[in-house]
Design an enzyme around this catalytic site. Structure first.
Site, PDB file in Angstrom:
ATOM      1  CG  ASP A  91      94.948  16.990  94.769  1.00 29.01           C
ATOM      2  OD1 ASP A  91      95.091  15.876  94.197  1.00 29.01           O
ATOM      3  OD2 ASP A  91      95.395  18.011  94.187  1.00 29.01           O
TER       4      ASP A  91
ATOM      5  CE  LYS B  70      98.562  19.137  95.030  1.00 25.73           C
ATOM      6  NZ  LYS B  70      98.771  19.043  93.275  1.00 25.73           N
TER       7      LYS B  70
HETATM    8  C1  LIG Z   1      95.766  17.333  89.194  1.00 26.29           C
HETATM    9  C2  LIG Z   1      95.833  17.273  90.671  1.00 26.29           C
HETATM   10  C3  LIG Z   1      97.178  16.242  91.155  1.00 26.29           C
HETATM   11  O1  LIG Z   1      97.183  16.281  92.409  1.00 26.29           O
HETATM   12  O2  LIG Z   1      96.195  18.439  91.284  1.00 26.29           O
HETATM   13  P1  LIG Z   1      95.737  20.090  90.993  1.00 26.29           P
HETATM   14  O3  LIG Z   1      96.785  20.674  89.987  1.00 26.29           O
HETATM   15  O4  LIG Z   1      94.434  20.139  90.735  1.00 26.29           O
HETATM   16  O5  LIG Z   1      96.496  20.672  92.311  1.00 26.29           O
HETATM   17  C4  LIG Z   1      94.672  16.583  91.093  1.00 26.29           C
HETATM   18  O6  LIG Z   1      94.430  15.121  90.908  1.00 26.29           O
HETATM   19  C5  LIG Z   1      93.396  17.335  90.831  1.00 26.29           C
HETATM   20  O7  LIG Z   1      92.657  17.557  92.018  1.00 26.29           O
HETATM   21  P2  LIG Z   1      91.527  18.440  92.521  1.00 26.29           P
HETATM   22  O8  LIG Z   1      91.902  19.740  92.225  1.00 26.29           O
HETATM   23  O9  LIG Z   1      90.995  17.990  93.907  1.00 26.29           O
HETATM   24  O10 LIG Z   1      90.532  18.114  91.371  1.00 26.29           O
HETATM   25  P3  LIG Z   1      88.806  18.089  91.359  1.00 26.29           P
HETATM   26  O11 LIG Z   1      88.408  19.551  92.171  1.00 26.29           O
HETATM   27  O12 LIG Z   1      88.418  16.577  92.042  1.00 26.29           O
HETATM   28  O13 LIG Z   1      88.608  17.862  89.794  1.00 26.29           O
HETATM   29  C6  LIG Z   1      88.635  19.167  88.901  1.00 26.29           C
HETATM   30  C7  LIG Z   1      88.359  18.709  87.332  1.00 26.29           C
HETATM   31  O14 LIG Z   1      89.604  17.938  87.006  1.00 26.29           O
HETATM   32  C8  LIG Z   1      89.424  16.824  86.200  1.00 26.29           C
HETATM   33  N1  LIG Z   1      90.139  15.753  86.871  1.00 26.29           N
HETATM   34  C9  LIG Z   1      90.534  15.896  88.073  1.00 26.29           C
HETATM   35  C10 LIG Z   1      91.244  14.677  88.858  1.00 26.29           C
HETATM   36  C11 LIG Z   1      91.523  13.390  87.990  1.00 26.29           C
HETATM   37  N2  LIG Z   1      92.105  12.386  88.498  1.00 26.29           N
HETATM   38  N3  LIG Z   1      90.800  13.363  86.781  1.00 26.29           N
HETATM   39  C12 LIG Z   1      90.338  14.443  86.212  1.00 26.29           C
HETATM   40  O15 LIG Z   1      89.994  14.461  85.180  1.00 26.29           O
HETATM   41  C13 LIG Z   1      87.997  16.660  86.198  1.00 26.29           C
HETATM   42  O16 LIG Z   1      87.224  17.335  85.276  1.00 26.29           O
HETATM   43  C14 LIG Z   1      87.339  17.435  87.740  1.00 26.29           C
HETATM   44  O17 LIG Z   1      86.199  18.041  87.146  1.00 26.29           O
END
Ligand SMILES: C[C@@](CO)(OP(=O)(O)O)[C@H](O)COP(=O)(O)OP(=O)(O)OC[C@H]1O[C@@H](n2ccc(N)nc2=O)[C@H](O)[C@@H]1O
Ligand SMILES: Nc1ncnc2c1ncn2[C@@H]1O[C@H](COP(=O)(O)OP(=O)(O)O)[C@@H](O)[C@H]1O
Length: 281
Positions: free
Chosen positions: A136, A11
């Site tokens: 996600d 994504k």
């Molecule tokens: C930022 C995003 C945007 O799409 O993507 P990625 O860069 O990881 O792919 C996501 O919200 C990431 O989702 P995901 O990778 O599933 O995150 P999670 O495992 O749930 O969280 C990892 C950590 O990031 C922080 N976290 C995550 C999501 C959120 N909305 N707020 C947070 O503060 C928290 O500290 C959590 O412990």
């Protein structure tokens, strides 16, 4: 049928605004998800003994911590299913790049095993289970490009343009938790009320702190922005830009190939996973 091969696509976050921090430490977001036709490949075979065995050459993640194994076990617990599975993972998507590979693998596991184990779980149930694995996961379970709110779980389907993207993959691992706990992260963006997202709102609030902590990411953004608007996806490290054709995206990748790793893929509002599942019916 006892064997099934399915894609787990990447994504992009076409924009990402951070509105605030919740008491549990998670952040309230507004983000726009679109899929890429670029994917890991998972193959599933049913086992009668209830065991989950993941076969992959992924050294970085221990077997039981892999989101694929966690997803399969959660699905067994939820449904009381006594069947197991052998699962082969062909890892294509760069890890820790903000393109959601782990979450997508988890969603493909939930949908693939729901099908193979003949569980008949609904999409709502699987999306809820997915959310307990990662913020996600639900969008990958739903399989439609979406405007997301909350921590990413409140999804409204949208149909943005589907250009070709050049995605650059800086060779650094960016921890999502580290970026979300950064003291200088912008956390006070005003919520957008208009749908679809009005033009001029494509910024990613994580970009400034990621650029500050990771010069490799800043360098990739600078290089790509010579050709098109360059943005960070999620918390990075990947950066991307849109092009009207594959040929144009390929040309820019070739020009940058001396110093940059990357790939070209079509944006898609219906995920490859759902297109493949539909073709089974
Ligand atoms: C930022 C995003 C945007 O799409 O993507 P990625 O860069 O990881 O792919 C996501 O919200 C990431 O989702 P995901 O990778 O599933 O995150 P999670 O495992 O749930 O969280 C990892 C950590 O990031 C922080 N976290 C995550 C999501 C959120 N909305 N707020 C947070 O503060 C928290 O500290 C959590 O412990
Ligand atoms: N099947 C999987 N594929 C990739 N990463 C996984 C998987 N299972 C668990 N992980 C863990 O999730 C972390 C984030 O992975 P990934 O989804 O690729 O990144 P991002 O959330 O930045 O898009 C990895 O560093 C790894 O520790």
């Amino acid at each position: 049928m006892t064997r099934l091969t399915l894609p787990a696509p990447a994504k992009l976050n076409l924009m990402l605004h951070i509105l605030g921090r919740r008491p549990d430490g998670y952040h309230e977001l507004q983000t726009l998800f679109q899929f890429l036709d670029y994917a890991d490949e998972l193959e599933f075979a049913v086992r009668d003994d209830g065991q989950i065995h993941l076969h992959s050459d992924l050294q970085e993640v221990p077997h039981d911590s892999n989101l694929i194994v966690k997803a399969a076990r959660k699905l067994q617990q939820l449904t009381g299913c006594t069947l197991g599975a052998d699962i082969w993972l062909k890892k294509i998507l760069p890890m820790g790049g903000g393109i959601g590979g782990g979450s997508s693998d988890a969603a493909t596991t939930l949908l693939g095993l729901n099908h193979l184990w003949k569980l008949d779980c609904g999409e709502d149930q699987l999306a809820e289970l997915g959310l307990s694995l990662g913020a996600d996961v639900p969008v990958f379970v739903r399989g439609h490009a979406a405007f997301a709110e909350g921590v990413g779980e409140k999804l409204t389907p949208v149909d943005p343009e589907e250009p070709w993207y050049l995605v650059l993959v800086p060779q650094v691992f960016v921890s999502t938790a580290e970026i979300f706990s950064h003291p200088q992260l912008t956390r006070d963006s005003l919520p957008l009320k208009m749908r679809p997202v009005p033009k001029g709102n494509s910024r990613n609030d994580c970009q400034a702190v990621v650029e500050q902590s990771y010069p490799e990411v800043r360098n990739s953004l600078n290089l790509l922005s010579k050709f098109t608007e360059a943005r960070l996806t999620g918390t990075g490290s990947c950066v991307f830009g849109a092009f009207p054709s594959k040929a144009e995206a390929d040309k820019v990748l070739a020009l940058l190939a001396d110093t940059q790793t990357g790939f070209v893929a079509k944006g898609s509002n219906i995920s490859m996973l759902h297109r493949t599942l539909q073709s089974l019916h």
